[in-house]
Design a protein around this motif. Structure first.
Motif, PDB file in Angstrom:
ATOM      1  N   ASN A 210       1.062  -0.996  -0.044  1.00  0.00           N
ATOM      2  CA  ASN A 210       0.016  -0.057   0.142  1.00  0.00           C
ATOM      3  C   ASN A 210       0.730   1.032   0.070  1.00  0.00           C
ATOM      4  O   ASN A 210       1.805   1.290   0.741  1.00  0.00           O
ATOM      5  CB  ASN A 210      -0.900   0.103   1.191  1.00  0.00           C
ATOM      6  N   ASN A 211       0.469   2.244  -0.743  1.00  0.00           N
ATOM      7  CA  ASN A 211       0.939   3.560  -0.840  1.00  0.00           C
ATOM      8  C   ASN A 211       0.200   4.529  -0.271  1.00  0.00           C
ATOM      9  O   ASN A 211      -1.015   4.928  -0.768  1.00  0.00           O
ATOM     10  CB  ASN A 211       1.382   4.134  -2.069  1.00  0.00           C
ATOM     11  N   LEU A 212       0.529   4.928   1.077  1.00  0.00           N
ATOM     12  CA  LEU A 212      -0.646   5.640   1.922  1.00  0.00           C
ATOM     13  C   LEU A 212      -0.155   7.128   2.075  1.00  0.00           C
ATOM     14  O   LEU A 212       1.010   7.527   2.137  1.00  0.00           O
ATOM     15  CB  LEU A 212      -0.914   5.086   3.224  1.00  0.00           C
ATOM     16  N   PRO A 213      -0.907   8.121   2.445  1.00  0.00           N
ATOM     17  CA  PRO A 213      -0.626   9.367   2.245  1.00  0.00           C
ATOM     18  C   PRO A 213       0.235   9.668   3.543  1.00  0.00           C
ATOM     19  O   PRO A 213       0.973  10.658   3.659  1.00  0.00           O
ATOM     20  CB  PRO A 213      -2.161  10.239   2.397  1.00  0.00           C
TER      21      PRO A 213
ATOM     22  N   ARG B 144      -6.712  -1.917  -4.889  1.00  0.00           N
ATOM     23  CA  ARG B 144      -7.322  -3.125  -4.372  1.00  0.00           C
ATOM     24  C   ARG B 144      -7.341  -3.130  -2.826  1.00  0.00           C
ATOM     25  O   ARG B 144      -6.356  -2.483  -2.202  1.00  0.00           O
ATOM     26  CB  ARG B 144      -6.444  -4.694  -4.965  1.00  0.00           C
ATOM     27  N   GLU B 145      -8.412  -3.869  -2.190  1.00  0.00           N
ATOM     28  CA  GLU B 145      -8.190  -3.712  -0.878  1.00  0.00           C
ATOM     29  C   GLU B 145      -6.844  -4.618  -0.490  1.00  0.00           C
ATOM     30  O   GLU B 145      -7.052  -5.871  -0.706  1.00  0.00           O
ATOM     31  CB  GLU B 145      -9.593  -4.302  -0.234  1.00  0.00           C
ATOM     32  N   ALA B 146      -6.068  -4.248   0.396  1.00  0.00           N
ATOM     33  CA  ALA B 146      -5.030  -5.153   0.837  1.00  0.00           C
ATOM     34  C   ALA B 146      -4.942  -4.635   2.234  1.00  0.00           C
ATOM     35  O   ALA B 146      -4.532  -3.381   2.724  1.00  0.00           O
ATOM     36  CB  ALA B 146      -3.832  -4.955   0.075  1.00  0.00           C
ATOM     37  N   HIS B 147      -4.432  -5.527   3.168  1.00  0.00           N
ATOM     38  CA  HIS B 147      -4.024  -5.415   4.521  1.00  0.00           C
ATOM     39  C   HIS B 147      -4.922  -4.381   5.177  1.00  0.00           C
ATOM     40  O   HIS B 147      -4.642  -3.702   6.167  1.00  0.00           O
ATOM     41  CB  HIS B 147      -2.643  -4.711   4.612  1.00  0.00           C
TER      42      HIS B 147
ATOM     43  N   VAL C 121      -7.417  -2.259   3.889  1.00  0.00           N
ATOM     44  CA  VAL C 121      -7.610  -1.079   3.412  1.00  0.00           C
ATOM     45  C   VAL C 121      -7.611  -0.972   1.866  1.00  0.00           C
ATOM     46  O   VAL C 121      -6.684  -1.639   1.135  1.00  0.00           O
ATOM     47  CB  VAL C 121      -6.863   0.081   4.111  1.00  0.00           C
ATOM     48  N   ASN C 122      -8.448  -0.200   1.219  1.00  0.00           N
ATOM     49  CA  ASN C 122      -7.936   0.189  -0.164  1.00  0.00           C
ATOM     50  C   ASN C 122      -7.547   1.674  -0.116  1.00  0.00           C
ATOM     51  O   ASN C 122      -8.345   2.365   0.227  1.00  0.00           O
ATOM     52  CB  ASN C 122      -9.629   0.207  -0.908  1.00  0.00           C
ATOM     53  N   PRO C 123      -6.132   1.642  -0.485  1.00  0.00           N
ATOM     54  CA  PRO C 123      -5.649   2.990  -0.330  1.00  0.00           C
ATOM     55  C   PRO C 123      -6.114   4.023  -1.267  1.00  0.00           C
ATOM     56  O   PRO C 123      -5.654   5.219  -1.428  1.00  0.00           O
ATOM     57  CB  PRO C 123      -4.053   2.580  -0.620  1.00  0.00           C
ATOM     58  N   GLY C 124      -6.830   3.559  -2.319  1.00  0.00           N
ATOM     59  CA  GLY C 124      -7.368   4.447  -3.473  1.00  0.00           C
ATOM     60  C   GLY C 124      -8.805   5.247  -2.837  1.00  0.00           C
ATOM     61  O   GLY C 124      -9.058   6.167  -3.728  1.00  0.00           O
ATOM     62  N   ALA C 125      -9.364   4.405  -1.954  1.00  0.00           N
ATOM     63  CA  ALA C 125     -10.683   4.982  -1.516  1.00  0.00           C
ATOM     64  C   ALA C 125     -10.412   6.325  -0.988  1.00  0.00           C
ATOM     65  O   ALA C 125      -9.571   6.703  -0.314  1.00  0.00           O
ATOM     66  CB  ALA C 125     -11.221   4.002  -0.735  1.00  0.00           C
ATOM     67  N   GLY C 126     -11.426   7.227  -1.609  1.00  0.00           N
ATOM     68  CA  GLY C 126     -11.406   8.708  -0.973  1.00  0.00           C
ATOM     69  C   GLY C 126     -10.735   9.657  -1.765  1.00  0.00           C
ATOM     70  O   GLY C 126     -10.779  10.739  -1.510  1.00  0.00           O
TER      71      GLY C 126
END
Length: 404
Positions: A145-148, A363-366, A368-373
């Motif tokens: 995941n690439n998260l903010p 994709r939902e992974a771990h 969370v879906n990191p693209g959601a929002g």
């Protein structure tokens, strides 16, 4: 039929069409499409002329390895762009019909599908070709995941040891699609050390490398990082690049792969059977494009002009920052109280502006879906149209803020 076909997800734009079913945008707003990353700046005249001037090449079967002239042009560009020592055009460069085709084919060549537990690491969100390539090669994608909160970095340290043992291929995208993030030298160092430990191959997708905003801090490339870290043989590393974004010729389908000569030798063998040699006329026009930087600087200027104006207009209403590079804004719409899909649907329905929901790119992974929002906004149209689109987005966002 290949049983792995059933694993493939609908492409994001198929989902977008389904999302917009039944919508009739208001007639007073002309359509503005900022959903697809298709360059819309004019193709330079000299590239078109080179293509036409070399149509005589259509009478010949092209070689899979490509012409000496094209490979030398690419090798010279790599040396100039990344301050590399001599790149061998005969063994370390291979032309391809666009990076998308090569990114997919590469997994089919590299992954040992006979191992049922093989993994291919992909960033998340991501370019969907990585996922499809993994499935059809007989592997499973493992999403990082690439998260903010971490500026969209890939936390490779979070991948368990047992999973690293199964990894055969790692896709990285730098500058990232859709986040625009560029890997640092320290991140490359970590990835190389992991590759040495576990033996996987790195596929570095660098198609957005020439759209950047700071001439003093050019996006570092994988080959450049390897050289700076004493890995000038580029072992287990292959980078992918393209003229589509750099030179505004997506219809030419022209790119290249470069890096580890031993891997490219096997990839060339694979491609000989694949039947994917580049047209001689396209090769000639491609060599002309790689030899010229003036049109690339002008292309960059146009994007900078748009981002300078559009980023603050959008940032006044959505959580968004200027990316490291690339031509996307990755905007968080969560504070407006809508999901990314509902934001995109209502923006289309009420203002006739098309953006892509971020959840369609992940994709939902771990958990969370990191693209959601998020929504991806491609600033590919001309300045006036981008300003009009940003004004509509701002009006829509203000409307939502006033009527939560």
């Amino acid at each position: 039929m290949n049983p792995h076909l059933q694993d493939l997800h609908p492409y994001p734009f198929e989902k977008l069409r389904a999302l917009f079913e039944g919508i009739t945008p208001p007639a007073g707003y002309s359509p503005i499409r900022l959903s697809i990353g298709e360059p819309q700046h004019a193709t330079p005249a000299f590239i078109r002329e080179s293509l036409v001037d070399n149509l005589g090449g259509l009478a010949n079967y092209p070689t899979t390895q490509g012409s000496d002239a094209l490979r030398k042009s690419i090798a010279s560009w790599l040396e100039r762009r990344y301050s590399l020592p001599a790149v061998d055009p005969a063994t370390q460069v291979l032309p391809v019909n666009g990076s998308r085709e090569a990114l997919f084919a590469f997994a089919q060549c590299v992954v040992d599908g006979a191992k049922p537990d093989a993994l291919v690491i992909c960033p998340n969100p991501f370019y969907q070709i990585y996922e499809g390539a993994a499935y059809l090669a007989g592997a499973k994608p493992y999403f990082v995941n690439n998260l903010p909160d971490d500026r969209f970095a890939s936390d490779f340290a979070a991948v368990p040891e047992a999973d690293w043992q199964r990894v055969q291929l790692v896709y990285v995208c730098s500058p990232g699609n859709p986040t625009g993030r560029v890997l640092s030298l320290d991140e490359w160092k970590q990835l190389f050390e992991l590759s040495d430990r576990y033996g996987f191959v790195i596929a570095a997708d660098e198609c957005y490398s020439e759209i950047y905003f700071d001439d003093a801090n050019l996006p570092i490339g994988g080959l450049e990082a390897a050289h700076r870290l004493g890995r000038s043989d580029f072992r287990n590393l292959v980078m992918f690049s393209s003229l589509s974004k750099r030179s505004n010729v997506p219809g030419m389908r022209s790119g290249f792969v470069a890096g580890d000569a031993a891997i490219l030798k096997r990839f060339l063998l694979y491609r000989t059977y694949h039947g994917c040699a580049m047209s001689p006329s396209v090769q000639a026009a491609s060599a002309a494009a790689w030899d010229d930087e003036a049109h690339v600087a002008e292309n960059r200027r146009l994007y900078r002009e748009k981002f300078d104006v559009i980023t603050p207009l959008i940032a006044a209403h959505l959580d968004v920052e200027l990316p490291d590079a690339g031509f996307y804004l990755w905007a968080n719409v969560s504070r407006l109280g809508l999901s990314d899909t509902e934001f995109a649907r209502r923006l289309q329905a009420e203002y006739n502006v098309t953006v892509l929901p971020g959840s369609y790119l992940a994709r939902e992974a771990h958990g969370v879906n990191p693209g959601a929002g998020f929504v991806r906004i491609a600033l590919v149209a001309d300045l006036a149209e981008c300003i009009e689109a940003a004004t509509r987005v701002a009006t829509f966002a203000q409307q939502l803020s006033n009527n939560p």
